[in-house]
Design a protein around this motif. Structure first.
Motif, PDB file in Angstrom:
ATOM      1  N   ILE A 524       7.672  11.226 -11.215  1.00 45.14           N
ATOM      2  CA  ILE A 524       8.209  10.432 -10.107  1.00 45.14           C
ATOM      3  C   ILE A 524       7.081   9.756  -9.351  1.00 45.14           C
ATOM      4  CG2 ILE A 524       9.591  10.494  -8.001  1.00 45.14           C
ATOM      5  CD1 ILE A 524      10.826  13.124  -9.074  1.00 45.14           C
ATOM      6  N   LYS A 525       7.248   8.463  -9.107  1.00 39.36           N
ATOM      7  CA  LYS A 525       6.296   7.753  -8.265  1.00 39.36           C
ATOM      8  C   LYS A 525       7.033   7.090  -7.113  1.00 39.36           C
ATOM      9  CE  LYS A 525       2.540   4.459  -7.918  1.00 39.36           C
ATOM     10  NZ  LYS A 525       1.440   3.738  -8.594  1.00 39.36           N
ATOM     11  N   ALA A 526       6.429   7.166  -5.923  1.00 44.32           N
ATOM     12  CA  ALA A 526       6.987   6.532  -4.730  1.00 44.32           C
ATOM     13  C   ALA A 526       6.001   5.503  -4.193  1.00 44.32           C
ATOM     14  CB  ALA A 526       7.283   7.579  -3.665  1.00 44.32           C
ATOM     15  N   TRP A 527       6.509   4.311  -3.923  1.00 45.37           N
ATOM     16  CA  TRP A 527       5.732   3.269  -3.265  1.00 45.37           C
ATOM     17  C   TRP A 527       6.221   3.199  -1.826  1.00 45.37           C
ATOM     18  CZ3 TRP A 527       7.530   3.021  -8.217  1.00 45.37           C
ATOM     19  CH2 TRP A 527       6.602   2.739  -9.229  1.00 45.37           C
ATOM     20  N   VAL A 528       5.309   3.303  -0.877  1.00 47.33           N
ATOM     21  CA  VAL A 528       5.684   3.477   0.523  1.00 47.33           C
ATOM     22  C   VAL A 528       5.065   2.392   1.395  1.00 47.33           C
ATOM     23  CG1 VAL A 528       5.343   4.981   2.526  1.00 47.33           C
ATOM     24  CG2 VAL A 528       6.083   5.963   0.354  1.00 47.33           C
ATOM     25  N   VAL A 529       5.882   1.866   2.320  1.00 45.53           N
ATOM     26  CA  VAL A 529       5.386   0.975   3.368  1.00 45.53           C
ATOM     27  C   VAL A 529       5.459   1.743   4.678  1.00 45.53           C
ATOM     28  CG1 VAL A 529       5.758  -1.165   4.640  1.00 45.53           C
ATOM     29  CG2 VAL A 529       6.145  -1.112   2.174  1.00 45.53           C
ATOM     30  N   LEU A 530       4.329   1.794   5.394  1.00 41.31           N
ATOM     31  CA  LEU A 530       4.277   2.541   6.654  1.00 41.31           C
ATOM     32  C   LEU A 530       4.681   1.656   7.832  1.00 41.31           C
ATOM     33  CD1 LEU A 530       0.856   4.409   6.207  1.00 41.31           C
ATOM     34  CD2 LEU A 530       3.152   5.281   5.681  1.00 41.31           C
ATOM     35  N   HIS A 531       5.180   2.300   8.874  1.00 43.66           N
ATOM     36  CA  HIS A 531       5.360   1.596  10.140  1.00 43.66           C
ATOM     37  C   HIS A 531       3.978   1.155  10.633  1.00 43.66           C
ATOM     38  CE1 HIS A 531       9.613   2.332  10.793  1.00 43.66           C
ATOM     39  NE2 HIS A 531       9.451   3.610  10.463  1.00 43.66           N
ATOM     40  N   PRO A 532       3.884  -0.016  11.259  1.00 41.31           N
ATOM     41  CA  PRO A 532       2.577  -0.551  11.655  1.00 41.31           C
ATOM     42  C   PRO A 532       1.714   0.427  12.447  1.00 41.31           C
ATOM     43  CG  PRO A 532       4.273  -2.201  11.975  1.00 41.31           C
ATOM     44  CD  PRO A 532       4.981  -0.938  11.589  1.00 41.31           C
ATOM     45  N   GLU A 533       2.326   1.212  13.329  1.00 46.65           N
ATOM     46  CA  GLU A 533       1.536   2.115  14.172  1.00 46.65           C
ATOM     47  C   GLU A 533       0.922   3.279  13.404  1.00 46.65           C
ATOM     48  OE1 GLU A 533       5.937   3.271  14.937  1.00 46.65           O
ATOM     49  OE2 GLU A 533       4.763   1.483  14.414  1.00 46.65           O
ATOM     50  N   PHE A 534       1.354   3.489  12.149  1.00 46.41           N
ATOM     51  CA  PHE A 534       0.811   4.592  11.345  1.00 46.41           C
ATOM     52  C   PHE A 534      -0.157   4.116  10.267  1.00 46.41           C
ATOM     53  CE2 PHE A 534       4.733   6.413  13.047  1.00 46.41           C
ATOM     54  CZ  PHE A 534       4.306   7.675  13.443  1.00 46.41           C
ATOM     55  N   GLU A 535      -0.316   2.799  10.144  1.00 39.31           N
ATOM     56  CA  GLU A 535      -1.209   2.275   9.120  1.00 39.31           C
ATOM     57  C   GLU A 535      -2.643   2.730   9.372  1.00 39.31           C
ATOM     58  OE1 GLU A 535      -0.690  -1.928   9.027  1.00 39.31           O
ATOM     59  OE2 GLU A 535       1.373  -1.840   8.282  1.00 39.31           O
ATOM     60  N   GLY A 536      -3.283   3.268   8.322  1.00 38.27           N
ATOM     61  CA  GLY A 536      -4.646   3.768   8.444  1.00 38.27           C
ATOM     62  C   GLY A 536      -4.728   5.163   9.016  1.00 38.27           C
ATOM     63  N   LYS A 537      -3.607   5.713   9.457  1.00 39.37           N
ATOM     64  CA  LYS A 537      -3.610   7.055  10.054  1.00 39.37           C
ATOM     65  C   LYS A 537      -2.941   8.084   9.150  1.00 39.37           C
ATOM     66  CE  LYS A 537      -3.357   5.105  14.735  1.00 39.37           C
ATOM     67  NZ  LYS A 537      -2.563   5.015  15.987  1.00 39.37           N
ATOM     68  N   VAL A 538      -2.034   7.613   8.288  1.00 37.80           N
ATOM     69  CA  VAL A 538      -1.328   8.510   7.365  1.00 37.80           C
ATOM     70  C   VAL A 538      -1.717   8.143   5.942  1.00 37.80           C
ATOM     71  CG1 VAL A 538       0.933   9.190   6.480  1.00 37.80           C
ATOM     72  CG2 VAL A 538       0.602   8.887   8.927  1.00 37.80           C
ATOM     73  N   THR A 539      -2.066   9.134   5.141  1.00 42.04           N
ATOM     74  CA  THR A 539      -2.527   8.900   3.777  1.00 42.04           C
ATOM     75  C   THR A 539      -1.470   9.341   2.760  1.00 42.04           C
ATOM     76  OG1 THR A 539      -3.525  11.086   3.541  1.00 42.04           O
ATOM     77  CG2 THR A 539      -4.892   9.340   4.521  1.00 42.04           C
ATOM     78  N   SER A 540      -1.715   8.992   1.511  1.00 54.52           N
ATOM     79  CA  SER A 540      -0.832   9.437   0.431  1.00 54.52           C
ATOM     80  C   SER A 540      -0.819  10.960   0.341  1.00 54.52           C
ATOM     81  CB  SER A 540      -1.296   8.842  -0.904  1.00 54.52           C
ATOM     82  OG  SER A 540      -1.219   7.443  -0.891  1.00 54.52           O
ATOM     83  N   GLU A 541      -1.989  11.563   0.569  1.00 54.06           N
ATOM     84  CA  GLU A 541      -2.079  13.025   0.525  1.00 54.06           C
ATOM     85  C   GLU A 541      -1.222  13.665   1.611  1.00 54.06           C
ATOM     86  OE1 GLU A 541      -4.665  10.962   0.419  1.00 54.06           O
ATOM     87  OE2 GLU A 541      -5.174  11.222  -1.712  1.00 54.06           O
ATOM     88  N   ASP A 542      -1.217  13.032   2.793  1.00 50.25           N
ATOM     89  CA  ASP A 542      -0.381  13.548   3.892  1.00 50.25           C
ATOM     90  C   ASP A 542       1.093  13.502   3.510  1.00 50.25           C
ATOM     91  OD1 ASP A 542      -2.640  13.860   5.501  1.00 50.25           O
ATOM     92  OD2 ASP A 542      -2.453  11.845   6.343  1.00 50.25           O
TER      93      ASP A 542
END
Length: 596
Positions: A524-542
């Protein structure tokens, strides 16, 4: 009544009070053999002075629409086009799209609308598939989309149109616009001019257009393979518009219908254009999705006292609900009805939209192959979130065994999953009704694999997997072809997407299966778009760590990629296949298979 193949008796569970079937909607109805050209003629006689369309600040009433349709139909006949020649329309939403579509219907010509965002190769595939004899093209689209493939195209007659052709601009305004470069225009060599066709004296030749004649070839979405041409008859198109009108029993003539969805697609063809013309409503047309500020201003200014309907994909309602300045506009009561299609409608989007507009947002379901509408939640009545509503009048549906459509799964039937938990028993959704297509053009094998005859009816195998509750309402799990087989477990991409969107940082998510060499299965692979306020703060590992803590192990994506945008089709449907085929692991697997 018993001889009508689309008669549905009241023994079906969705007629129970618990199902919420609106009392005002007839449970059983017959469908007359009518043609599209007659529908417009009748509405024009009944409401000649009511607006039929609004586009780029200009209005067109039904009297003028009917007149233009006759003029263009006459001109097309003068060019030698006759039933059942195919006319391709490479036009955005505009006055001329509607005029040309209905002009063709008056002559028994077959319309095939092209996606204006398609590249030349994709346009050529469609033109060859439908064997188009003529093309009406917006002049500025010609150089990139048509010129490179003209020598290989079956098209013999080209007709050019400029976006201003029916806007009623004065000669002075047109001259100033051209001088200042505000009106885009381009040349189309050896092409007839649409403006000249509008000057043709109306004298439509008498043509015997039958309800069983083909009205349009619509290309399937191509999200799971190469697009095919669905053959839709006049009976299909008129019946589906009539079914929609029964569901919209409170909508009055003079209501507005927002036309952001592209008219070349079956969703807008029926739910924007054909419904409007059948009910005497007027279309508010946009050549491309407008900025939210523009849309809010237009809704505030244009919405008539009768109210406005908004057919769209979830992404449109999401953008409106999340528009930061939406509070500046008084939208309450302006859009009283909206229907979301082309994919699942998530509860947070529905609730936010309804809170802002004070209107009803219902989820509908359909396919190109069903013209397209099969079902919807009642606009005035009980609804059950998470289902695709109730089947339209004259429509019957079943959940059947995936490998054998003759084996019916009963409403409310339960089974056990891989973990022994009792769950609703899923199967493939099949539907029958007057809106089911004739078949796929020149593909008898594909037609036979998608339409089966049972009980004197033609049943469309939708390819969607779901289950039916005790009241006959259906919940869709996912597409049969997109089901992921992960180490023996069956995983629905939609379920994983919904679970992933439970993370506060995830704005959008798309999930697909990626071949895995070690297991000869899929991961399974997931492609994710983050909310702008979380960009650079949440990683794939998280996100992976969170997924392992909140999801059953076999549903946890092995790969999570954070991207800037989820690709979508022209009507807002998530293009999982595009992401899948661009993935390095998928490409590597495909290469190894070709070398083996």
């Amino acid at each position: 009544m018993a001889s009508d193949p689309y008669f549905v008796d009241e023994s079906h569970p969705w007629f129970s009070p618990e199902a919420g079937w609106p009392d005002e909607v007839p449970k059983n109805t017959t469908f007359e053999k009518r043609v599209l050209g007659d529908i417009l003629r009748e509405t024009a006689k009944k409401y000649p002075d009511k607006p039929a369309m609004w586009f780029q600040g200009a209005y067109m009433n039904y009297r003028d629409l009917d007149d233009y349709v006759d003029r263009v139909a006459t001109a097309l006949a003068n060019l030698g086009l006759k039933k059942p020649d195919v006319v391709a329309l490479l036009l955005p939403n505009s006055f001329q799209y509607v005029v040309c579509y209905y002009a063709c219907q008056r002559l028994g010509l077959i319309v095939s609308g092209c996606n204006p965002t398609y590249k030349a190769g994709e346009i050529l595939h469609q033109l060859k598939t439908v064997n188009a004899k003529a093309m009406i093209v917006l002049d500025i689209l010609y150089a990139d989309a048509v010129a490179p493939i003209r020598k290989d195209s079956p098209v013999q007659i080209y007709i050019k149109s400029n976006i201003t052709d029916l806007l009623g601009l004065s000669p002075i305004k047109k001259l100033l616009g051209n001088m200042l470069g505000k009106i885009p225009k381009a040349d189309v060599p050896d092409a007839k001019d649409f403006k000249d066709m509008l000057k043709t004296a109306p004298a439509v030749p008498k043509v015997n257009v039958d309800a069983d004649d083909t009205a349009t070839f619509i290309m399937t979405g191509g999200t799971t393979g190469v697009p095919k041409a669905a053959v839709l008859s006049h009976f299909n198109c008129v019946s589906n518009a009539y079914q929609c009108s029964l569901w919209l029993f409170k909508v009055k003539a003079g209501s507005g219908v927002i036309g952001i969805l592209p008219l070349f697609h079956s969703f807008a063809m029926t739910c924007v254009m054909n419904i409007s013309i059948m009910l005497g409503c007027w279309m508010i047309l946009y050549p491309k999705p407008p900025e939210m500020e523009v849309l809010c201003k237009d809704i505030t200014k244009l919405s008539p006292p009768e109210g406005t309907m908004f057919p769209g994909a979830e992404v449109l309602f999401k953008r409106l609900a999340e528009f930061p300045d939406v509070g500046k506009y008084d939208l309450a009561g302006k859009i009283n009805l909206a229907v979301s299609g082309a994919g699942p409608l998530h509860r947070p989007v529905q609730e936010a939209y309804e809170r802002i507009t004070k209107g009803r947002l219902a989820e509908g379901y359909g396919l190109t192959e069903s013209t397209p509408v099969v079902s919807a939640h009642p606009f005035w009545g009980n609804r059950k979130i998470g289902t695709i509503g109730l089947p339209f009048p004259g429509t019957e549906w079943r959940i059947v065994d995936i490998s054998d459509p003759s084996v019916v799964i009963n409403p409310g039937e339960m089974t056990k999953d891989d973990d022994g938990e009792v769950i609703p028993k899923s199967g493939e959704l099949i539907v029958a009704g007057p809106q089911v297509m004739v078949g796929y053009l020149n593909q008898p094998g594909e037609t036979a694999s998608h339409i089966v005859a049972m009980d004197g009816k033609q049943w469309l195998l939708t390819g969607d997997i779901g289950f039916m509750d005790e009241q006959g309402r259906i919940s869709i799990n996912d597409r049969k072809k997109q089901l992921i087989k992960n180490k023996g477990w069956s995983v629905f991409p939609t379920e994983v997407e919904t679970l992933m969107m439970g993370h506060e940082a995830v704005n959008e998510c798309a999930v697909a299966g990626i071949p895995e060499a070690e297991t000869a299965g899929e991961t399974i692979k997931a492609w994710v778009v983050l909310h702008p306020e979380f960009e650079g703060k949440v990683t794939s590992e998280d996100l992976t760590k969170w997924a392992k803590e909140n999801m059953t192990f076999y549903k946890v994506p092995k790969h999570i990629e954070i991207i800037g945008e989820i690709p979508k089709s022209a009507i807002g449907k998530v293009m999982r296949r595009t992401l899948q085929e661009a993935d390095p692991l998928y490409i590597e697997h495909k290469k190894k298979r070709s070398e083996a």
